[in-house]
Design an enzyme around this catalytic site. Structure first.
Site, PDB file in Angstrom:
ATOM      1  N   TYR B 285       0.851  -1.193   0.000  1.00 33.81           N
ATOM      2  CA  TYR B 285       0.000   0.000   0.000  1.00 33.81           C
ATOM      3  C   TYR B 285       0.887   1.243   0.000  1.00 33.81           C
ATOM      4  O   TYR B 285       1.383   1.676   1.038  1.00 33.81           O
ATOM      5  CB  TYR B 285      -0.899  -0.022   1.241  1.00 33.81           C
ATOM      6  N   TYR B 333      -0.858   4.355 -10.589  1.00 31.71           N
ATOM      7  CA  TYR B 333      -1.928   3.611 -11.280  1.00 31.71           C
ATOM      8  C   TYR B 333      -3.306   4.110 -10.872  1.00 31.71           C
ATOM      9  O   TYR B 333      -4.073   4.627 -11.690  1.00 31.71           O
ATOM     10  CB  TYR B 333      -1.723   2.126 -11.016  1.00 31.71           C
TER      11      TYR B 333
END
Ligand SMILES: [Zn+2]
Lengths: 136, 389
Positions: B285, B333
């Site tokens: 993350y 992304y």
């Protein structure tokens, strides 16, 4: 102001709520924290039980207001003056977020020594902030 | 570690994954529409229908009772529901909760879903819930969540000599992976100098050290290993997971250079019966560039303090020694407020060998690591293909 008010979990009221007591001290220019009678842990932010040992024997203590910068970040909002947000380790053993101002506009560094001051906050209780301590 | 927790190893598998539309979906489309879109696609991927879903796992900052709102929208009546809300890590936690619920017979086909239109709703992170309890941080004006991670980065630099260039290497590697992913929101060239010279958000982090603010969502379908073998796609078995929560506010985190990933990772590896050296690819993350550095250390991929050196010289970029954030991550992304479900989806695609130009060579064992709050919640999951059972 009494330096040894115990948090009474059984008779919690608006007047004795930990956050309120903290503000009452702040109004008198005192940075207060709680000391656990069970394990001696220094407790901040204010609460009704010790996060270390779980007991509710917490007594209010005045901090001398001296601390060390644990970490710091400078925030520079567009069109406004940059300011420093820091984590301060108080000498009594608790940590708090605050802001630190260096009188001459220089940067605040980790490990710098600081001392508390109170900034008026309108209708709210005065806010504890820190300034660089030049000599200790 | 209880015997029963270890008994969950490989008992459930991910059988369907899909993203919703990502990036900037435009006005009028709701976060629920994205959940619906991702669910339809994930069910098709799994070869299942809406009527098979009897467990629902979701979290959202867009509605106060996410399970209820989502079940109504999808037209499902789950017999088991879990709205665990640990920020962006929630969905990795949901994976483990689903595995446990399926093993216990509480449900058989679990849907984990998320959608967010935070970018189309005007940018900025949508905060979870109203703040009706006093904050001991807000009066000082930290720019959250960035300032929390900035404080951790500053401390890591102070203790270990980590440099801003090393932080920037994380963003550069993510961009190189993003260039291989047609779904990635940004694909322009990015250099270490570009990161360093970008606008400072909260020192030492510039805007390029911070994740994107995008729309997006995803859905993941989990069922028992037995049922998974009858479905069209190769199952991604859930081999182990660990959850750890040490604090909420950054000022209450005892050591800013050591995260609860130490706990979550150790427990996940223990259940899975593997170690960092066995892992083929890692999805971390990466809300901020300091995150992968902290997590690579705390999960045992390198020693404490050596994360900065570990991510340098392209080591986590395409062709490097350890593939990290192979979709381009939250940095390049997609980062729709909570990113956790998307790193699970990428891990599954890599395990199946479906990742196209960014497919890594060895892809039997993947680690997906979620982070929530301000380095607060850490959840590690280890997923493997048939060969790892
Ligand atoms: Zn105590």
């Amino acid at each position: 102001m009494i330096d040894n008010v115990h948090t009474d979990v059984e008779s919690l009221s608006a007047e004795t709520a930990p956050g309120t007591v903290f503000d009452q001290y702040a109004a008198e220019g005192v940075l207060a924290y709680q000391r656990c009678g069970g394990c001696r842990h220094a407790v901040f932010p204010p609460r009704v039980l010790c996060p270390s040992c779980g007991c509710d024997d917490l007594a209010w203590q005045p901090s001398a207001g001296h601390g060390t910068v644990y970490s710091a970040t400078v925030i520079a909002p567009r069109g406004k003056e940059p300011y420093t947000v820091a984590l301060i380790d108080l000498d009594e053993g608790f940590r708090m977020m605050s802001t630190v101002t260096a009188g001459d506009g220089s940067a605040v560094a980790i490990d710098d020594h600081v001392r508390v001051e109170f900034r008026p906050a309108g209708e709210d209780a005065p806010l504890p902030v820190f300034v660089l301590e030049t000599a200790r | 570690m209880s015997t029963s927790e270890r008994a969950l190893r490989g008992r459930a598998a991910i059988v369907g994954v899909a993203e919703s539309s990502l990036g900037e979906v435009g006005p009028g489309i709701s976060s629920l529409d994205l959940i619906g879109q991702a669910t339809v696609r994930a069910l098709a991927d799994a070869g299942l229908s809406k009527h098979d879903i009897d467990g629902l796992f979701t979290h959202s900052a867009f509605f106060s009772q996410p399970v209820l709102t989502t079940a109504e929208y999808l037209g499902i009546r789950p017999r088991f529901a879990d709205g665990t809300a640990t920020g962006g890590s929630s969905f990795v936690g949901h994976l483990w909760h689903a595995a446990a619920a399926i093993e216990a017979g509480l449900c058989e086909v679990a849907l984990i879903a998320y959608g967010s239109t935070q970018r189309s709703n005007g940018g900025g992170l949508v905060a979870s819930g109203a703040a009706l309890t006093r904050s001991w941080e807000t009066p000082y004006g930290p720019r959250m969540p960035a300032s929390a991670y900035a404080l951790a980065a500053a401390r890591h630099m102070h203790e270990f000599g980590t440099t801003r260039e090393q932080l920037a290497e994380v963003a550069v590697a993510a961009r190189q992976w993003a260039k291989l992913n047609p779904q990635a929101f940004v694909q322009d060239d990015l250099t270490v100098d570009d990161v360093l010279s970008s606008r400072m958000v909260s020192s030492p982090l510039t805007v390029r050290d911070c994740c994107l603010v995008t729309d997006g969502g995803g859905a993941v379908i989990v069922t028992s290993a037995e049922r998974a073998r009858d479905l069209p796609k190769p199952p991604a078995y859930i081999l182990g997971a660990g959850e750890a929560t040490w604090h909420m506010n950054i000022s209450q985190m005892p050591d800013l250079t050591t995260t609860a990933a130490q706990d979550s990772g150790r427990r996940a590896f223990d259940i899975a019966g593997v170690g960092p050296q066995d892992i083929d690819l890692v999805e971390l993350y990466d809300a901020f560039t300091i995150n992968p550095i902290l997590f690579l250390e705390d999960l045992g991929f390198c020693a404490k303090g050596e994360g900065g050196a570990f991510v340098s010289d392209g080591a986590i970029a395409p062709g490097g020694s350890l593939p990290v954030n192979t979709n381009g991550g939250g940095l390049s992304y997609c980062h729709p407020g909570m990113y956790g479900i998307l790193l699970v989806i990428e891990a599954v695609r890599q395990l199946r060998g479906e990742a196209g130009a960014r497919q890594v060579d060895r892809h039997s064992l993947a680690l997906a690591h979620g982070n929530g709050g301000t380095l607060s919640s850490q959840v590690t999951a280890i997923l493997g293909d048939e060969s790892t059972l």
